[in-house]
Design a protein around this motif. Structure first.
Motif, short mmCIF file in Angstrom:
data_model
loop_
_atom_site.label_atom_id
_atom_site.label_comp_id
_atom_site.label_asym_id
_atom_site.label_seq_id
_atom_site.Cartn_x
_atom_site.Cartn_y
_atom_site.Cartn_z
N THR A 147 93.49 15.82 49.80
CA THR A 147 92.87 17.10 49.51
C THR A 147 91.43 16.92 49.03
O THR A 147 90.52 17.66 49.44
N ALA A 148 91.26 15.91 48.21
CA ALA A 148 89.91 15.67 47.68
C ALA A 148 88.96 15.26 48.79
O ALA A 148 87.82 15.72 48.86
N VAL A 149 89.45 14.44 49.67
CA VAL A 149 88.58 14.02 50.79
C VAL A 149 88.27 15.20 51.69
O VAL A 149 87.14 15.37 52.16
N SER A 150 89.26 16.01 51.95
CA SER A 150 89.04 17.15 52.83
C SER A 150 88.06 18.14 52.24
O SER A 150 87.38 18.87 52.97
N ALA A 151 87.98 18.15 50.93
CA ALA A 151 87.08 19.10 50.28
C ALA A 151 85.65 18.60 50.22
O ALA A 151 84.74 19.35 49.84
N LEU A 152 85.43 17.39 50.57
CA LEU A 152 84.07 16.83 50.50
C LEU A 152 83.19 17.46 51.58
O LEU A 152 83.67 17.89 52.63
N PRO A 153 81.92 17.48 51.31
CA PRO A 153 80.99 17.85 52.38
C PRO A 153 81.14 16.89 53.55
O PRO A 153 81.57 15.75 53.40
N GLU A 154 80.75 17.39 54.69
CA GLU A 154 81.00 16.66 55.93
C GLU A 154 80.43 15.25 55.91
O GLU A 154 81.12 14.28 56.26
N ARG A 155 79.20 15.12 55.54
CA ARG A 155 78.56 13.80 55.60
C ARG A 155 79.19 12.83 54.60
O ARG A 155 79.35 11.65 54.89
N GLN A 156 79.52 13.35 53.42
CA GLN A 156 80.16 12.47 52.43
C GLN A 156 81.54 12.04 52.93
O GLN A 156 81.92 10.87 52.80
N PHE B 113 90.52 4.33 39.16
CA PHE B 113 89.32 5.15 39.21
C PHE B 113 88.53 5.11 37.92
O PHE B 113 87.54 5.80 37.78
N GLU B 114 88.99 4.35 37.01
CA GLU B 114 88.30 4.35 35.71
C GLU B 114 86.86 3.90 35.84
O GLU B 114 85.99 4.35 35.13
N GLY B 115 86.66 2.99 36.77
CA GLY B 115 85.29 2.48 36.92
C GLY B 115 84.33 3.54 37.36
O GLY B 115 83.16 3.49 37.02
N HIS C 94 75.60 8.98 50.27
CA HIS C 94 76.76 9.80 50.60
C HIS C 94 78.06 9.14 50.14
O HIS C 94 79.00 9.83 49.73
N LEU C 95 78.08 7.83 50.15
CA LEU C 95 79.29 7.14 49.68
C LEU C 95 79.49 7.38 48.18
O LEU C 95 80.60 7.71 47.73
N ASN C 96 78.42 7.21 47.42
CA ASN C 96 78.55 7.41 45.97
C ASN C 96 78.88 8.86 45.65
O ASN C 96 79.72 9.16 44.77
N ALA C 97 78.23 9.75 46.38
CA ALA C 97 78.49 11.17 46.15
C ALA C 97 79.94 11.52 46.51
O ALA C 97 80.61 12.31 45.82
N GLY C 98 80.44 10.94 47.59
CA GLY C 98 81.82 11.20 47.99
C GLY C 98 82.81 10.66 46.99
O GLY C 98 83.82 11.31 46.68
N ARG C 99 82.56 9.50 46.49
CA ARG C 99 83.47 8.94 45.48
C ARG C 99 83.48 9.82 44.23
O ARG C 99 84.56 10.10 43.64
N ASN C 100 82.33 10.22 43.79
CA ASN C 100 82.27 11.09 42.60
C ASN C 100 82.96 12.43 42.87
O ASN C 100 83.60 13.02 41.98
N GLY C 101 82.84 12.90 44.16
CA GLY C 101 83.52 14.15 44.49
C GLY C 101 85.03 14.00 44.44
O GLY C 101 85.74 14.89 43.97
N ILE C 102 85.54 12.92 44.92
CA ILE C 102 86.98 12.68 44.87
C ILE C 102 87.42 12.58 43.41
O ILE C 102 88.47 13.12 43.02
#
Lengths: 318, 201
Positions: free
Chosen positions: B133-142, B196-198, B173-181
């Motif tokens: 769900t978290a991945v699906s909610a990310l912006p497309e590029r992330q 995910f603690e890191g 986009h990778l960092n932004a996607g991880r933070n979004g998840i």
């Protein structure tokens, strides 16, 4: 690079490349050294690895259809029907032999052309070295014709046997002549034909005009011309001889003109009379040694006259 | 099978119009393309349609490919661009939190990756559903960057080529996607497993 420790932002920036092993050995060693010393960066590395594992677990197991979709199969069929000629074909086993044959053919053509050019060059060199040995064809014909006439004249001077002109069988076929004599006769005949419209004819016409110009205004001079002593007539005959040699195929009517010395009212015919006289005096002259050559020349002359007149010959020269 | 693990001679024959080789190539890349489409488009129907379209495009345009080594990034670009252009706005993620718990396939997948304990398995299934769900909610590029890098195991450079962006943009986009998840998981009430603690500092 390994001497100076990385900062945390630099290490985090390189962390994904470090995971993919795409860093240089120096940078990879620097990141590894920093991870050993920095707990936060090390925890971040573990978090990214755990996220990747979770993503693989979350999205794995969604098996793709084992068979290709119908649309893909249709596209493949269409591709086979339209693009099969693009399939790389195995080269023909005859290709090496064809290449060898092509090379040999090109080489042979090149050798032939080279030898031809070499032969032409050698002929050119030979012609330059010995121009008399291989003259141009026209020059050869003229030389033969001149040689035949000179032979006749020499024979008439040395051991001439005067034969009445009426006895000369003008159109009778020459006897079986040796190849050299026959060739000389043919060449003499061939040499006379193109000269009909050439410069000698023009010279003859000019000479006729000059004579007409000098005689026509004064009838006395004309009379004096025909009453000249034989020496002067001979001189004029010599001039006319050249013209007659240049254009022996004068029309038959011209040959039937009155003989030299006879009173002639037609001035043009009178001017031609000396030439005809010389012609009639040189042609019938025969010698025993040059009879065949002379016969050939006579026959050729008669044939030329016949061709010029366009009518049947009378069978005898005047 | 990663796309760059496809035999080069198979790509060569298919590139030169060999119909049989092209069919074998389609069969070889189909699972990867489908998984990628599924992760990018969120539902199986769209993923199936996208799979067919991507393979048809591959069949039609593989002849224009000059180098067989460029096949993998080329196919990735084809898939990513198609997913980007065909993504339906407002489409629903294939698995909601509740659906994830009821999906036997996902339970099997999660069970394979999780410990055998029923409690731990349930936690794991819940976590995997939340991750989807978290991945699906990310912006497309992330999302695309996360999927290509983490799921397809591409390098930063390969992701950049597939997305036709710079390597720095990929890292962003990778960092932004991880933070979004991470934020998605926090909002779902999951404090987050230790893995995910890191990222939650």
């Amino acid at each position: 690079m390994t001497d100076r420790p990385l900062s945390c932002p630099d290490c985090l920036d390189l962390l994904d490349d470090y995971r993919r092993h795409t860093l240089s050995p120096e940078k990879s060693a620097a990141v590894a050294a920093h991870l050993q010393q920095c707990e936060q960066c090390h925890a971040e590395l573990q978090a990214r690895e755990a996220l990747a594992a979770s993503l693989r677990a979350a999205f794995a197991g969604e098996g793709a259809p084992k068979a290709l979709p119908n649309g893909v199969m249709a596209a493949l069929k269409e591709h086979r029907e339209t693009n099969d000629p693009i399939t790389p074909q195995r080269p023909s086993p005859l290709l090496p032999w064809m290449l060898i044959a092509a090379v040999l053919l090109i080489t042979a053509v090149g050798l032939v052309q080279f030898k031809g050019a070499d032969l032409t060059r050698q002929q050119t060199i030979a012609m330059q070295a010995e121009p008399a040995s291989a003259p141009a064809p026209v020059a050869t014909e003229r030389t033969f014709a001149r040689s035949a006439r000179e032979a006749v004249e020499v024979a008439s001077k040395d051991k001439a046997v005067v034969v009445p002109s009426a006895e000369v069988p003008a159109m009778a076929p020459p006897p079986a002549a040796p190849p050299a004599a026959e060739a000389a006769g043919q060449l003499a005949f061939r040499a006379k034909l193109p000269m009909a419209a050439a410069a000698p004819r023009t010279n003859f016409d000019q000479e006729k005009k000059q004579s007409r110009a000098s005689t026509q205004p004064d009838q006395e001079s004309t009379d004096r011309f025909y009453t000249q002593p034989p020496a002067e007539v001979a001189t004029m005959a010599g001039e006319a001889k050249a013209a007659s040699e240049a254009a022996p195929q004068i029309a038959q009517s011209e040959f039937n003109a009155p003989a030299a010395g006879a009173p002639a009212k037609d001035e043009a015919m009178a001017l031609k009379a000396p030439a005809r006289q010389l012609w009639s005096s040189s042609v019938p002259v025969l010698s025993t040694s040059d009879s065949l050559l002379t016969d050939t020349l006579t026959s050729a002359t008669a044939t030329s006259a016949t061709l010029t007149s366009g009518t049947a010959t009378t069978g005898s020269l005047p | 099978m990663r796309f760059d693990e496809i035999p080069q001679n198979l790509v060569d024959h298919a590139r030169h119009g060999d119909g049989d080789a092209l069919e074998r190539l389609c069969l070889a890349v189909q699972p990867g393309v489908y998984a990628l489409m599924l992760s990018l488009l969120k539902n199986t129907e769209d993923a199936s349609d996208a799979l067919q379209e991507v393979l048809i495009k591959m069949i039609r345009f593989i002849g224009s490919l000059r180098d067989s080594h460029a096949f993998a990034p080329w196919l990735l670009r084809l898939a990513v661009n198609h997913a980007s252009s065909s993504r339906r706005p407002g489409s629903v993620a294939i698995i909601a939190n509740s659906e994830a718990m009821d999906d036997p396939d996902l339970q099997t997948v999660a069970g394979a990756a999780a410990p055998a304990s029923p409690r731990r398995q349930a936690e794991s299934n819940e976590m995997l559903g939340l991750i989807r769900t978290a991945v699906s909610a990310l912006p497309e590029r992330q999302r695309t960057a996360i999927i290509l890098f983490e799921l397809e195991d591409l390098t930063i450079r390969e992701v950049a080529d597939a997305m036709e962006i710079s390597e720095g943009a990929v890292k962003f986009h990778l960092n932004a996607g991880r933070n979004g998840i991470r934020r998605q998981l926090e909002s779902a009430g999951i404090a987050g497993p230790s893995l995910f603690e890191g990222s939650l500092k």
